[in-house]
Write an enzyme that holds these catalytic residues in place. Structure first.
Site, PDB file in Angstrom:
ATOM      1  N   ASP A 129       0.797  -1.150  -0.113  1.00 47.75           N
ATOM      2  CA  ASP A 129      -0.074  -0.037   0.046  1.00 47.75           C
ATOM      3  C   ASP A 129       0.976   1.353   0.100  1.00 47.75           C
ATOM      4  O   ASP A 129       1.890   1.075   0.264  1.00 47.75           O
ATOM      5  CB  ASP A 129      -1.009  -0.052   1.363  1.00 47.75           C
ATOM      6  N   ASP A 136     -10.505   2.159  -3.324  1.00 46.26           N
ATOM      7  CA  ASP A 136     -11.061   2.138  -2.031  1.00 46.26           C
ATOM      8  C   ASP A 136     -12.827   2.051  -2.044  1.00 46.26           C
ATOM      9  O   ASP A 136     -13.362   1.916  -0.969  1.00 46.26           O
ATOM     10  CB  ASP A 136     -10.602   3.081  -1.120  1.00 46.26           C
TER      11      ASP A 136
HETATM   12  C1  DGJ Z   1      -5.741   1.905   1.983  1.00 47.41           C
HETATM   13  C2  DGJ Z   1      -6.069   0.679   1.185  1.00 47.41           C
HETATM   14  O1  DGJ Z   1      -6.685   0.969  -0.050  1.00 47.41           O
HETATM   15  C3  DGJ Z   1      -7.092  -0.178   1.857  1.00 47.41           C
HETATM   16  O2  DGJ Z   1      -7.509  -1.164   1.372  1.00 47.41           O
HETATM   17  C4  DGJ Z   1      -6.573  -0.444   3.376  1.00 47.41           C
HETATM   18  O3  DGJ Z   1      -5.523  -1.215   3.278  1.00 47.41           O
HETATM   19  C5  DGJ Z   1      -6.098   0.860   4.228  1.00 47.41           C
HETATM   20  N1  DGJ Z   1      -5.205   1.454   3.205  1.00 47.41           N
HETATM   21  C6  DGJ Z   1      -5.328   0.284   5.508  1.00 47.41           C
HETATM   22  O4  DGJ Z   1      -4.770   1.278   5.818  1.00 47.41           O
END
Ligand code: DGJ
Length: 734
Positions: A484, A554
């Site tokens: 991430d 997201d």
């Molecule tokens: C952003 C990601 O896109 C989410 O799926 C998740 O992993 C969060 N970060 C966690 O902090």
């Protein structure tokens, strides 16, 4: 011997790259200026009849070094323009010398044709598996006065409608030069009537890669990212389109940048309506110093031509990215159906809770459990611990290994989340190495989500993170990693660089990240790696080179996902695009859609779940089991079949797309109507890509149809009632 892909005609100075689909032609013009002649549908032979027409244009001076007024660089289509020698269009490069001059005038010097495709050191790029798959033309230009060389690389694949382009700058001046702008590719097109429109993929966090199409007018249009990443806001892809071009017909030219940092696409429509397109690292906050003998290699651009609209262009990208940009053991393997605990628990989980989710997952037939953010350092919220890649002591009763063993014991794979490029002020790493944080010493750095970037351009920083990650990977059995990155770059300053080299920080960061990715993904090649950046903030061909899949957004709302997944499919293969069923009301939009709708939409990507499985009703469990069984049956088709867009969610209340396997013996069609309608229209859709005379059976109803019937006559949408209705039709050859 296989047919040559590059023809060089020494007398006319014409270079013709060709395969069965496309031709790219360039020519050494008078005074050794390298001109662009053509890129498009294949031509069998070029008779040298389209040399640039000479005409005196007011205020457009001569090509330097000759007196003919009719021959001007200001209007001549060129392969790579020069700054400061009477071409007033946007320059492809700006290179400063020690005397402060940034004037140059690049002329043809020499060429080489090499078999295959050279790798670009330290950079992601398309590759070949056999030398015969591609040929590369390298044309070298040299400044008229100074020993500054540009190697222009053009690779043509034998069986794909693509030319890969990049530029290498070499400094042989004996002194220093500073590159302030360097395009990876320039494309000058004489006839703007051919390409009137440009399509781009702008967006935002939770609204990534929406499709935008606009008409080009005189002046310069710029699509760029200045965020240190390819970004949610403007994806690193554009396509030129003819006025009448659509999904199935017309000329389309795609440009995809294989790079994950700051990018810039510039399109200028000039005084006589010609187009100049430049693609490269964004010159914003960029400079790169070369001392005598040093070279700078740009990232590459994948230039795709289609004479059958956007769908054909997308298919060329899908195949190329899936087969020759993505790498590793998992490239061609079906991806596991996962459940991720993020939207189920956020930071608030215990071993017991995780085990309950895993128990349910095993019962439902889910194939992998992914433990997301919150397992490391002392991370209870997003305020701390980034950089501390050791277990959060006491949070998981039997530790990370205990969870991994539990998951494996239930017959599932185990995945883990990392955010390796970041540091929290509240972390052990910051206490020990405050200087690892990217900032100008003495100036308070800007924080975002309470976190900061590590200066990944520095070797010791990368090594520290690599060692920490390796010690987890060596002690816990891990099958999958989600990588991430949850903020944009700011405070681009590196203490490792001299004042005059600070403009190198952002690109060195990216090169450092690529090096770390290369080390880890090759050493732990058994692991399936998934890219992520707050959803789809670094969804690009560069990252795909290391990680065959990426979290698309997201935003897990099924309705919003229609546009995100549709837009993403313009440039990226379905196997790269992950999609999860989440709870309702949806956490991003508050919308309630049925489990069927959520499942149908997510099954059009790399499928998974992201909700608390322990809260499901018995009916929901039955439905989820059916979804899993269905997805397992269509998974090869969805992840590796041909994807065809049929109706756009950007144009109305409906959307449709489909998948067809290589043998055209199986297909899956997705249909949706977003909002309910009183007195509804009879929506219908014509399928595509099937074998006309093959009889296909609808696997749900047992009805049979001829391929041409489905494609020419089409099918009605079901008589939907209510909002957010979807349907999947699974067809198989009888
Ligand atoms: C952003 C990601 O896109 C989410 O799926 C998740 O992993 C969060 N970060 C966690 O902090």
């Amino acid at each position: 011997m296989s047919k040559s892909l590059i023809t060089v005609e020494k007398e006319t100075g014409v270079f013709h790259l060709h395969n069965n689909e496309i031709s790219y032609i360039l020519q050494v013009e008078d005074e050794n200026v390298l001109s662009h002649i053509y890129f498009g549908k294949r031509i069998s032979r070029y008779s040298n009849h389209k040399q640039y027409l000479r005409r005196d244009r007011g205020f457009s001076g001569n090509v330097p070094g000759q007196a003919l007024r009719e021959y001007s660089k200001d209007t001549l289509p060129q392969e790579f323009s020069s700054h400061g020698s009477m071409d007033y269009r946007i320059p492809a490069s700006i290179i400063k010398r020690e005397n402060g001059s940034n004037l140059h005038d690049f002329r043809y010097d020499s060429y080489q044709v090499v078999a295959g495709k050279p790798a670009l050191e330290g950079l992601p790029a398309a590759y070949i598996e056999a030398e015969d798959e591609a040929s590369t033309l390298i044309v070298t230009l040299k400044d008229r006065d100074q020993a500054i060389y540009l190697d222009l690389l053009y690779t043509i694949y034998r069986d794909r409608g693509v030319v890969a382009r990049s530029t290498k700058v070499r400094n042989e001046t004996g002194g220093k030069i500073s590159i302030e702008k360097i395009a990876s590719m320039q494309l000058d097109l004489t006839n703007s009537g051919r390409f009137t429109d440009v399509l781009s993929l702008p967006g935002a966090h939770v609204r990534e890669r929406h499709v935008a199409r606009e008409t080009l007018t005189n002046g310069t249009k710029v699509f760029e990212s200045r965020r240190g990443a390819s970004s949610h806001h403007m994806n690193s892809f554009v396509a030129l389109m003819g006025q009448d071009a659509n999904e199935f017909s017309g000329e389309v030219m795609g440009m995809q940048f294989v790079y994950s940092g700051n990018h810039r696409f510039e399109i200028e429509k000039d005084q006589i309506d010609q187009l100049r397109v430049l693609v490269g690292i964004n010159p914003y906050n960029f400079s790169w110093e070369l001392t005598q003998g040093e070279a700078f290699q740009t990232p590459e651009v994948l230039l795709v031509y289609s004479d059958q609209g956007l769908n054909k262009m997308s298919d060329t990208y899908h195949c190329l990215l899936r087969e020759r940009v993505a790498r590793g053991e998992h490239r061609d393997q079906e991806r596991p159906i996962l459940v991720n605990n993020w939207e189920a628990t956020y930071f608030d989980f215990t071993s017991k809770k995780i085990e309950q989710i895993v128990d349910e997952a095993a019962d439902l037939g889910i194939e992998m459990f992914v433990l997301d953010d919150g397992w490391f350092g002392a991370r209870t919220s997003d305020n701390s611990s980034l950089g501390d890649w050791f277990e959060f002591e006491g949070k998981l009763a039997n530790g990370l290994k205990g969870i991994a063993d539990y998951v494996h014991g239930k017959g599932l794979k185990f995945g883990l989340w990392f955010e390796p490029e970041m540091i929290s002020i509240d972390s052990k790493l910051y206490q020990e190495h405050p200087d690892y944080l990217m900032q100008e010493p003495g100036r308070t750095p800007s924080s975002s989500r309470d976190q900061h970037l590590l200066d990944m351009g520095r070797k010791e920083v990368r090594e520290n993170i690599q060692q920490q990650i390796e010690s987890i990977l060596d002690s816990v059995p891990i099958d999958y990693i989600k990588w991430d990155m949850n903020r944009s770059m700011s405070d681009a300053y590196s203490i490792a660089l001299a004042p005059e080299n600070q403009g190198e920080t952002a690109h060195r960061y990216m090169l450092g990240v690529y090096e770390l990715l290369e080390n880890l993904t090759t050493k732990y090649s058994n692991i399936l790696w998934e890219g992520c950046s707050g959803g789809g903030g670094r969804f690009d061909a560069g990252f795909l080179h290391y990680m065959p899949q990426s979290w698309a957004s997201d935003n897990t709302d099924a309705v919003e996902r229609l546009k995100i997944q549709y837009g993403t499919s313009i440039a990226y293969p379905i196997s790269n695009s992950t999609a999860h069923v989440s709870a309702v009301p949806n956490h991003q939009t508050g919308r309630v859609t049925s489990l069927k709708t959520r499942g149908d939409v997510a099954m059009c990507g790399v499928f998974g779940y992201e909700l608390d499985l322990t809260l499901l009703s018995e009916e929901e469990k039955v439905e989820i089991k059916e979804q899993i069984t269905f997805y397992q049956a269509v998974r090869p088709l969805v992840q590796f079949g041909t994807f065809i867009r049929l109706a756009s969610p950007f144009e109305g209340n409906t959307a449709a797309w489909m998948f067809v396997d290589e043998a055209k013996s199986e297909a899956m069609v997705f249909i949706t109507r977003v909002l309910g309608e009183a007195q509804p229209l009879f929506h219908e859709v014509r399928l595509a890509g099937l074998e006309p005379e093959t009889i296909y059976t609808d696997m749900e109803t047992g009805e049979t149809y001829a391929g041409d019937e489905l494609m020419n006559l089409g099918v009605y949408f079901p008589d939907f009632y209510g909002d957010f209705q979807t349907k999947l039709i699974h067809l198989k050859k009888q």
